[in-house]
Design a protein around this motif. Structure first.
Motif, PDB file in Angstrom:
ATOM      1  N   LEU A 288      -3.739  19.698 -26.251  1.00 20.40           N
ATOM      2  CA  LEU A 288      -2.556  18.866 -26.456  1.00 20.40           C
ATOM      3  C   LEU A 288      -2.960  17.402 -26.582  1.00 20.40           C
ATOM      4  O   LEU A 288      -3.931  16.964 -25.964  1.00 20.40           O
ATOM      5  CB  LEU A 288      -1.583  19.009 -25.281  1.00 20.40           C
TER       6      LEU A 288
ATOM      7  N   ALA B 169       9.871  18.561 -23.698  1.00 17.69           N
ATOM      8  CA  ALA B 169       9.458  19.572 -24.677  1.00 17.69           C
ATOM      9  C   ALA B 169       8.269  20.403 -24.210  1.00 17.69           C
ATOM     10  O   ALA B 169       8.026  21.483 -24.736  1.00 17.69           O
ATOM     11  CB  ALA B 169       9.123  18.891 -26.003  1.00 17.69           C
ATOM     12  N   VAL B 170       7.520  19.884 -23.235  1.00 16.65           N
ATOM     13  CA  VAL B 170       6.286  20.547 -22.783  1.00 16.65           C
ATOM     14  C   VAL B 170       6.421  20.866 -21.294  1.00 16.65           C
ATOM     15  O   VAL B 170       6.886  20.032 -20.518  1.00 16.65           O
ATOM     16  CB  VAL B 170       5.057  19.637 -23.008  1.00 16.65           C
TER      17      VAL B 170
ATOM     18  N   LEU C  74       5.112  24.655 -25.279  1.00 16.47           N
ATOM     19  CA  LEU C  74       6.036  23.756 -25.959  1.00 16.47           C
ATOM     20  C   LEU C  74       7.241  24.533 -26.456  1.00 16.47           C
ATOM     21  O   LEU C  74       7.095  25.666 -26.927  1.00 16.47           O
ATOM     22  CB  LEU C  74       5.381  23.091 -27.182  1.00 16.47           C
TER      23      LEU C  74
END
Length: 261
Positions: free
Chosen positions: A72, A107-108, A127
């Motif tokens: 990421l 979102a994560v 995600l």
């Protein structure tokens, strides 16, 4: 078959005809490697780029991609105060994705200290699919979600005659139908457009997406004083795995009668 949804062996409910029993919790987790490179893009930036992703199968849910934290873009992630609890995985912490003025809130997520029975989640994060602008499965854009390797879509030509009626009006009549069998779903007949009364159908604004078939367009019907929404759908540019569906449509609605002989 899809492992964690009926009739899969890890679905967590009985009723299957087997000569074995699976001992363990009703809610089950299974993680295994996803064998291809996956990327996720947001606001023109690649947020995720992995060759070491894994799919987590969880009872009653679609498989979820988890990736090593090192895959990421840490510089695009901002921790938030949002937390959730899962009795099967542990306490999840969240991060938002920020690129310039655009933000994908929470979102994560990851499990910093997962429960012992899911300790293998340590070092992985996930995600939300819908939070990203674009996903790539190898070099191809992925739609809907990543395909489940245990999910099948089979298309076969059938010599059965299929008639579709709205009241006494024959909407379609075909001896050239295709039969689509898809894991966990009832069989669907797809008929060539030439065997459907196009004069009774009007394009709808509805669109849906299937990661195994592609984007579907819909048509509504006006016949014999009836107006039925979204009675037919078809894949005008189907994915390779369902290429035979090009030029075909399926019809299904509580206001229609489907006769097969």
């Amino acid at each position: 078959m899809t492992l964690t949804r009926l009739p899969g062996p890890l679905a967590g409910t009985g009723g299957q005809l087997t000569n074995y029993q699976i001992d363990g919790p009703q809610h089950r987790l299974l993680m295994h490697p996803f064998p291809r490179r996956v990327r996720a893009e947001f606001a023109g930036q690649t947020v995720l780029d992995t060759r070491d992703g894994v799919l987590l199968h969880e009872t009653g849910l679609l498989p979820q991609l988890y990736v090593p934290e090192t895959d990421l873009r840490a510089d695009l992630l901002k921790p938030t105060e949002h937390h959730t609890h899962c009795p099967f995985k542990g306490d999840a912490s969240y991060r938002s994705v920020r690129v310039g003025d655009r933000v994908a809130e929470n979102a994560v997520w990851h499990y910093p200290t997962p429960v012992g029975s899911a300790s293998w989640l340590t070092g992985y994060a996930a995600l939300y699919w819908s939070a990203m602008d674009r996903w790539l499965d190898e070099g191809e854009e992925a739609v809907g979600h990543l395909p489940d390797p245990f999910h099948r879509v089979d298309v076969r030509a059938t010599d059965q005659r299929v008639r579709v009626l709205a009241g006494d009006v024959v909407v379609a009549d075909s001896t050239r139908a295709l039969l689509l069998s898809e894991t966990g779903l009832p069989n669907r007949f797809y008929l060539p457009s030439a065997d459907i009364r196009e004069d009774l159908l009007a394009p709808s604004q509805t669109r849906t997406v299937c990661p195994y078939k592609g984007w579907a367009s819909y048509w509504s019907l006006r016949a014999d004083g009836r107006h039925l929404d979204d009675v037919a759908w078809g894949y005008q540019a189907p994915l390779v795995e369902a290429a035979r569906l090009a030029g075909y449509r399926s019809l299904l609605h509580e206001g229609l009668t489907v006769e097969v002989s």
